[in-house]
Each structure stands twice: as C-alpha cells, then as structure tokens.
Design an enzyme around this catalytic site. Structure first.
Site, PDB file in Angstrom:
ATOM      1  N   ASP A 101      -9.848  -4.606   0.971  1.00 40.83           N
ATOM      2  CA  ASP A 101     -10.743  -3.503   1.343  1.00 40.83           C
ATOM      3  C   ASP A 101     -11.270  -2.720   0.145  1.00 40.83           C
ATOM      4  O   ASP A 101     -11.727  -1.601   0.306  1.00 40.83           O
ATOM      5  CB  ASP A 101     -10.042  -2.570   2.334  1.00 40.83           C
ATOM      6  CG  ASP A 101      -8.709  -2.041   1.803  1.00 40.83           C
ATOM      7  OD1 ASP A 101      -8.351  -2.357   0.657  1.00 40.83           O
ATOM      8  OD2 ASP A 101      -8.026  -1.317   2.544  1.00 40.83           O
ATOM      9  N   LYS A 130       1.720   6.293  -3.493  1.00 41.90           N
ATOM     10  CA  LYS A 130       1.453   7.485  -2.665  1.00 41.90           C
ATOM     11  C   LYS A 130       2.330   8.686  -3.079  1.00 41.90           C
ATOM     12  O   LYS A 130       3.167   9.162  -2.294  1.00 41.90           O
ATOM     13  CB  LYS A 130       1.649   7.165  -1.176  1.00 41.90           C
ATOM     14  CG  LYS A 130       1.035   5.844  -0.720  1.00 41.90           C
ATOM     15  CD  LYS A 130      -0.219   6.009   0.084  1.00 41.90           C
ATOM     16  CE  LYS A 130      -1.092   4.775   0.065  1.00 41.90           C
ATOM     17  NZ  LYS A 130      -0.615   3.566   0.717  1.00 41.90           N
TER      18      LYS A 130
HETATM   19  N1  GDD Z   1      -1.127 -10.577   4.413  1.00 50.27           N
HETATM   20  C1  GDD Z   1      -0.795  -9.296   4.539  1.00 50.27           C
HETATM   21  N2  GDD Z   1       0.368  -8.992   5.196  1.00 50.27           N
HETATM   22  N3  GDD Z   1      -1.614  -8.341   4.039  1.00 50.27           N
HETATM   23  C2  GDD Z   1      -1.241  -7.061   4.204  1.00 50.27           C
HETATM   24  C3  GDD Z   1      -0.088  -6.656   4.884  1.00 50.27           C
HETATM   25  C4  GDD Z   1       0.769  -7.695   5.397  1.00 50.27           C
HETATM   26  O1  GDD Z   1       1.822  -7.453   5.996  1.00 50.27           O
HETATM   27  N4  GDD Z   1      -0.040  -5.304   4.878  1.00 50.27           N
HETATM   28  C5  GDD Z   1      -1.145  -4.871   4.224  1.00 50.27           C
HETATM   29  N5  GDD Z   1      -1.893  -5.935   3.816  1.00 50.27           N
HETATM   30  C6  GDD Z   1      -3.145  -5.917   3.048  1.00 50.27           C
HETATM   31  C7  GDD Z   1      -4.240  -5.055   3.618  1.00 50.27           C
HETATM   32  O2  GDD Z   1      -5.110  -5.806   4.438  1.00 50.27           O
HETATM   33  C8  GDD Z   1      -4.983  -4.614   2.364  1.00 50.27           C
HETATM   34  O3  GDD Z   1      -5.924  -5.593   1.953  1.00 50.27           O
HETATM   35  C9  GDD Z   1      -3.891  -4.553   1.319  1.00 50.27           C
HETATM   36  O4  GDD Z   1      -2.812  -5.349   1.806  1.00 50.27           O
HETATM   37  C10 GDD Z   1      -3.411  -3.135   1.037  1.00 50.27           C
HETATM   38  O5  GDD Z   1      -3.053  -2.510   2.240  1.00 50.27           O
HETATM   39  P1  GDD Z   1      -3.685  -1.104   2.674  1.00 50.27           P
HETATM   40  O6  GDD Z   1      -3.089  -0.765   4.000  1.00 50.27           O
HETATM   41  O7  GDD Z   1      -5.148  -1.115   2.551  1.00 50.27           O
HETATM   42  O8  GDD Z   1      -2.990  -0.173   1.574  1.00 50.27           O
HETATM   43  P2  GDD Z   1      -3.505   1.211   1.002  1.00 50.27           P
HETATM   44  O9  GDD Z   1      -4.966   1.272   0.940  1.00 50.27           O
HETATM   45  O10 GDD Z   1      -2.805   2.298   1.740  1.00 50.27           O
HETATM   46  O11 GDD Z   1      -2.870   1.189  -0.505  1.00 50.27           O
HETATM   47  C11 GDD Z   1      -3.046   0.058  -1.352  1.00 50.27           C
HETATM   48  O12 GDD Z   1      -4.342   0.054  -1.908  1.00 50.27           O
HETATM   49  C12 GDD Z   1      -4.655   1.155  -2.813  1.00 50.27           C
HETATM   50  C13 GDD Z   1      -6.047   0.920  -3.348  1.00 50.27           C
HETATM   51  O13 GDD Z   1      -6.952   0.963  -2.318  1.00 50.27           O
HETATM   52  C14 GDD Z   1      -1.979   0.097  -2.471  1.00 50.27           C
HETATM   53  O14 GDD Z   1      -2.072  -1.129  -3.169  1.00 50.27           O
HETATM   54  C15 GDD Z   1      -2.220   1.266  -3.436  1.00 50.27           C
HETATM   55  O15 GDD Z   1      -1.321   1.195  -4.527  1.00 50.27           O
HETATM   56  C16 GDD Z   1      -3.646   1.202  -3.974  1.00 50.27           C
HETATM   57  O16 GDD Z   1      -3.899   2.326  -4.820  1.00 50.27           O
HETATM   58 MG    MG Z   2      -6.538   0.123   1.633  1.00 44.66          MG
END
Ligand code: GDD
Ligand code: MG
Length: 361
Positions: A110, A163
C-alpha cells in the site's frame, strides 16, 4: 532479481472499498495499486515476483496473472492458510527468494512513491549489511515504524521502533526493503512481524541500514491518505509524464480521465481528480480532489470534493459530497443529498443527508 510483495491483511482501514476488492487491487491512478509496484520491480530488472496473500487469493490470481507477459515477469502466489504477518511470508516463499544468492526486495503493497529499486540495490550491495530499509520523513511518525540512526556510522540503524507511543524521531520505515537471503534463516514459519521481531535483531547485529527516499511517499491504506497520495502521484506525473494527464477546457490542474469516460462539456474536473473507465459526469458537475472509480455516474450540478466514489455508484443531481466521503460499490445517492465524511457500505441507497462523519450500513 527477486521481489516479494506483502498483500495480506484485510485492508479494514480502506473500507468500504475493500469490502468488494482486496486492497492491492483497488485502483490508484486508474490502475490496481499493486501494478505500480509490479511495473517498477520489472523495470529494475526483477524477474521473479512473489505475492504473499492470505485473503481472497482467487481474485488476485485472476486479475494479476495476465500481467506476467506484459511486464515480462513470473508472478507466483504464496498463499498463507493463517495470516503469517510481515515476516512469516518470507519464510513461506523461501524457495523462490533463496533460488540464488542475490538479495531480494520486500514491499508493503500500500505504499506509493517513485520506487528507486535500482539505486537501492546498488546501495545495499555497497554497504554489505544484511538489510536496507527505505526511509522517508513524515509529520506524524506514530502511525509508522521509526528509524533512529547510529551517530558514528551514517545510515546504520541504531534503533527501530514500530508505532512508537513517545516521539523518537520522524524518519520512518517507508515499507520497502532489500534483504540478503540469510535474513530468511532468522525467521520461523509462524505469524511473525518483521518490524517487531526481525528488524530489532538485525539492528542488534549492526546489519540494518537505511536509504533515504527522494520525492513523495504515502501509505495509501486509508481514505484520507489515499486522496493525499493521489494528489502527490498526479504532481509527480505532471513532472515526469505529463502526457498521462488530461487536458481540455473543462480540466483544471492535474487530472486523469479514462478515455472511455463521458464528461459533459459544462462540467469542471480538477484539480487533483481521477476519473475511471466508463464513468459518466453530467452537466454543470464540479469535482475536485476526488477519485471516481469505474462505471459510476455523477448527475447534473452535483459537487464532489475530497471524496472517493466506489464502482458502479450513482450520485444524483444537485448533491454535495465532501469531507473524505467514501461510497462503496453500487451505492445510490438520491438527488439533493448532502454527505460530509460518510462511509457508505456497498449496495446502499442514501435518501437523507449525512451531515457528519458516519458509517452507513
Ligand atoms: N501476506 C501477508 N500476511 N501480508 C500481510 C499480513 C499477513 O498476515 N499482514 C499485513 N500484511 C501486509 C499488508 O497488506 C501491507 O502490505 C503490509 O503487510 C503492511 O501492513 P499494514 O497493515 O499496511 O501496516 P502499517 O501500514 O500499519 O505499517 C507498516 O507500514 C508502514 C509504512 O506504511 C509497517 O511496516 C511500518 O513500519 C511502516 O512504517
Ligand atoms: Mg499500511
């Protein structure tokens, strides 16, 4: 080279859109979000792409398999029976990621930016550590993973806090990595967070570096950020690919209009608007800072501002939509309705005003 895109999770923060379409397939700039990444990986020389999926893999396979030829890459789907988090999927895809000794890319599905994969690979090879995280600066670091640097060694990460509750810095994890294959040996095949479990160990080993991103960046996993990201993306097109932007007497500023859309000459589109395939925009309509997804209609004299209109929806005449309103798939908004920050679930019909933020089910 190889790359893995994390496409799991339920995308709950992008509801109601993700009630119909998995987050990576929601159109951003009129193309499934994940295609921007697949295209960038392919043009950096990646030949093997693994999509780590745990939710509705069939839809994803159906939509994305056809792009293998277009981009000249092999796309494999690594399907989890239980969500493995952000690290477990790397172990599950070990066969592909360890097929040679070269490092591999890992992407959150994303995030949008001008993916700098070639320079990132060069940077990673040059420092010789096991991992590199792409970093960017944001105003609200508490929503992200925060990177703190070692003072003595530039780019060596001293601390990684996912976070953070208290302020530790504003340079954050942009959700793009390049890792050497031995990192997979540190991960077990079970639900594991790369941010909370793997990165701290790499930091401890002094093996994790950061690479500062140039240009724009946004995690478009929630409606408000999806719209802000659209503005940034359109700006970047203006700079690098202006031919992809619409022009014409009824277009103001940056906008993308699918060639199959029908727009009344008296409507005004823009700035910062994306109009999808087969959309119909009526007489006197005014649209700013919004995305209208495919097969939708906005009828005469309506105003659409900071809004995402989901697929196959209809906005009646003389309506006003604003304040990060999101219509799901197949929603009908009757004539003369005002919606301010409403999130309308798929297949609903709205016949009374929604003056303040609300979920309409
Ligand atoms: N295959 C798989 N399985 N993918 C997963 C799973 C899972 O169980 N859980 C989450 N993901 C994928 C999501 O689709 C997304 O692409 C990515 O892992 C990160 O998950 P998000 O839910 O979007 O996390 P976030 O936005 O709260 O935080 C992450 O992204 C930030 C940057 O946008 C972390 O990586 C943070 O450290 C980072 O700053
Ligand atoms: Mg995200």
């Amino acid at each position: 080279m190889k790359g893995l895109i994390l496409v799991g999770g339920y995308g709950t923060r992008l509801r109601p859109l993700t009630l119909t379409v998995p987050k990576p397939l929601v159109e951003f700039g009129n193309r499934p979000m994940i295609l921007h990444q697949i295209e960038a990986l392919a043009s950096a020389g990646v030949t093997d792409i693994v999509l780590a999926v745990n939710y509705r893999p069939e839809v994803m396979v159906e939509t994305l398999k056809k792009y293998e030829q277009e981009y000249g890459v092999s796309i494999t789907f690594s399907v989890e029976t239980e969500p493995l988090g952000t690290a477990g999927p790397l172990k599950l895809a070990e066969k592909v990621l360890k097929k040679d000794s070269s490092p591999f890319f890992v992407l959150n599905s994303d995030v949008i930016c001008e993916y700098p994969f070639k320079v990132l690979a060069d940077f990673h090879k040059a420092h010789g550590g096991k991992g590199t995280i792409v970093a960017t600066k944001v105003d609200e670091p508490s929503k992200y993973g925060v990177i703190v640097h070692d003072i003595a060694t530039p780019n060596l990460i001293d601390r990684f806090v996912e976070k953070p509750v208290e302020f530790v810095g504003n340079r954050i994890n942009a959700g793009l990595y390049i890792l050497s294959p031995e990192v997979i040996d540190m991960i077990d095949l079970k639900p594991t967070s790369i941010e909370k479990e793997t990165f701290p160990v790499l930091v401890e080993q002094k093996q994790l570096y950061s690479f500062d991103l140039e240009g724009y960046w946004m995690d478009v996993g929630q409606p408000k950020d999806f719209l802000s990201g659209t503005v940034l993306y359109l700006n970047s097109l203006r700079k690098h690919n202006p031919q992809k932007l619409a022009s014409g007497s009824n277009v103001i500023g940056n906008a993308i209009v699918d060639p199959s859309a029908t727009i009344d000459p008296s409507a005004k589109i823009g700035p910062d608007v994306v109009i999808g395939a087969n959309v119909t925009i009526g007489e006197g309509v005014r649209i700013t800072r919004s995305v209208v997804l495919s097969n939708s209609t906005v009828k005469a004299h309506s105003l659409v501002k900071s809004t995402i209109v989901g697929w196959a929806s209809t906005v009646g005449q003389w309506c006003r939509l604003e304040g990060v309103t999101v219509l799901g798939d197949d929603v009908e908004v009757k004539d003369e309705i005002y919606i301010n920050g409403g999130k309308v679930l798929p297949h609903k019909s709205i016949s009374s005003n929604v003056p303040a933020e609300a979920i309409i089910m």
